[in-house]
Design an enzyme around this catalytic site. Sequence first.
Site, short mmCIF file in Angstrom:
data_model
loop_
_atom_site.label_atom_id
_atom_site.label_comp_id
_atom_site.label_asym_id
_atom_site.label_seq_id
_atom_site.Cartn_x
_atom_site.Cartn_y
_atom_site.Cartn_z
N MET A 56 -29.82 11.13 9.01
CA MET A 56 -28.64 11.00 8.17
C MET A 56 -27.54 11.93 8.66
O MET A 56 -27.80 12.96 9.27
CB MET A 56 -28.99 11.34 6.72
CG MET A 56 -30.02 10.42 6.11
SD MET A 56 -30.41 10.88 4.42
CE MET A 56 -28.89 10.41 3.62
N SER A 111 -33.54 13.66 12.57
CA SER A 111 -33.62 14.11 11.18
C SER A 111 -34.49 13.14 10.38
O SER A 111 -35.67 12.99 10.69
CB SER A 111 -32.21 14.23 10.59
OG SER A 111 -32.27 14.74 9.26
N THR A 112 -33.93 12.47 9.39
CA THR A 112 -34.72 11.58 8.53
C THR A 112 -35.42 10.51 9.34
O THR A 112 -34.79 9.76 10.07
CB THR A 112 -33.81 10.92 7.48
OG1 THR A 112 -33.01 11.90 6.86
CG2 THR A 112 -34.64 10.20 6.43
#
Length: 358
Positions: free
Chosen positions: A296, A177-178
């Site tokens: 996250m 993800s991030t």
Amino acid sequence: MPTIKVMIVDDSAVVRQVLSATLDEDVGIEVIGAAVDPVFALEKMKAQWPDVIVLDVEMPRMDGITFLRRIMAERPTPVVICSTLTEKGSETALQALSAGAVCVVTKPKVGLKQFLHDCSDDLISAVKAAARSNVRRLVPSAPAPNPVAPKLSADAILPAGSAMAQTTETVVAIGTSTGGTQALESVLRALPRVSPGIVVVQHMPEKFTGAFAQRLDGLCEVEVREARHGDRVMPGRVLIAPGGRHMLLKRSGAQYVVDVIDGPPVSRHRPSVDVLFRSAARFAGRNAVGVIMTGMGDDGARGLKEMHDAGAWTVAQDEASCVVYGMPKEAVKLGGVDKVLPLTDIPAAILGRISRRS
């Protein structure tokens, strides 16, 4: 927790005024300055360096992308891009994410003042997420997860089930993800054309993933493309789940294929890493390698544990090389990780595991 110091860089006086007022309403945020362009911003930042920069793209004297790259090269600092030029899937948005923006907020071309008021919670969340990111270790990327979305498990898409017997073909499932755009680029560029079939969930909005896959395809020896329903998973090919849809690994005779389907968000995401990993556990079992990287939240942690329990070999990116040590941390806590590795060691680990099975 210390106050997050923010610098706003935007050539619109209205945006600077409204953003300053909006962010200052949160007791955990302090706007320490606002500048009409990056040149003025750099002068102000000499006196006090911010924790987060909220940055426009189209400005006089120096554009935001150039400024972003300069910041990341000289003194990496979390940056939230807030621009009218960053519509979903736009080249500018991808440039911003690739250059180091933690997330991108698209401003409308009309009704701007009302938009900034209406999205104040999202903007505050974006700034706080950026402040927690680790841009000194890796250039970050994907948007923060929606904190108010209902949190469903992979049961909403696919029930748990037993894995099949071992076969000769191995598949690699990756979730991130991030910070994931740069992490994926690092891993995939290091792989030779003769690599196992790879399926990927990267948290990205709809229309971003196609352009992202196309960009990686031009950089990597392996073929990279946005997955389509029924695509075959095969050596030398990387399939990236399209934004806004889930991707599942399935077995079709002697081959692996993917299903690309609609459905509710799982772990607050669509596509969801948990959904992909559960399908890998169910249909590939010990024929799979699972990799969870920077991101996250906890999407993918339970799915990786299911892969591990089904006999797959599982890897988590280490804290030092993560932009956000959320998803890998949760996977480690659940006991679903065989090996914790820095980002640079993951490609060799994948290839080494595959060669040992051959």
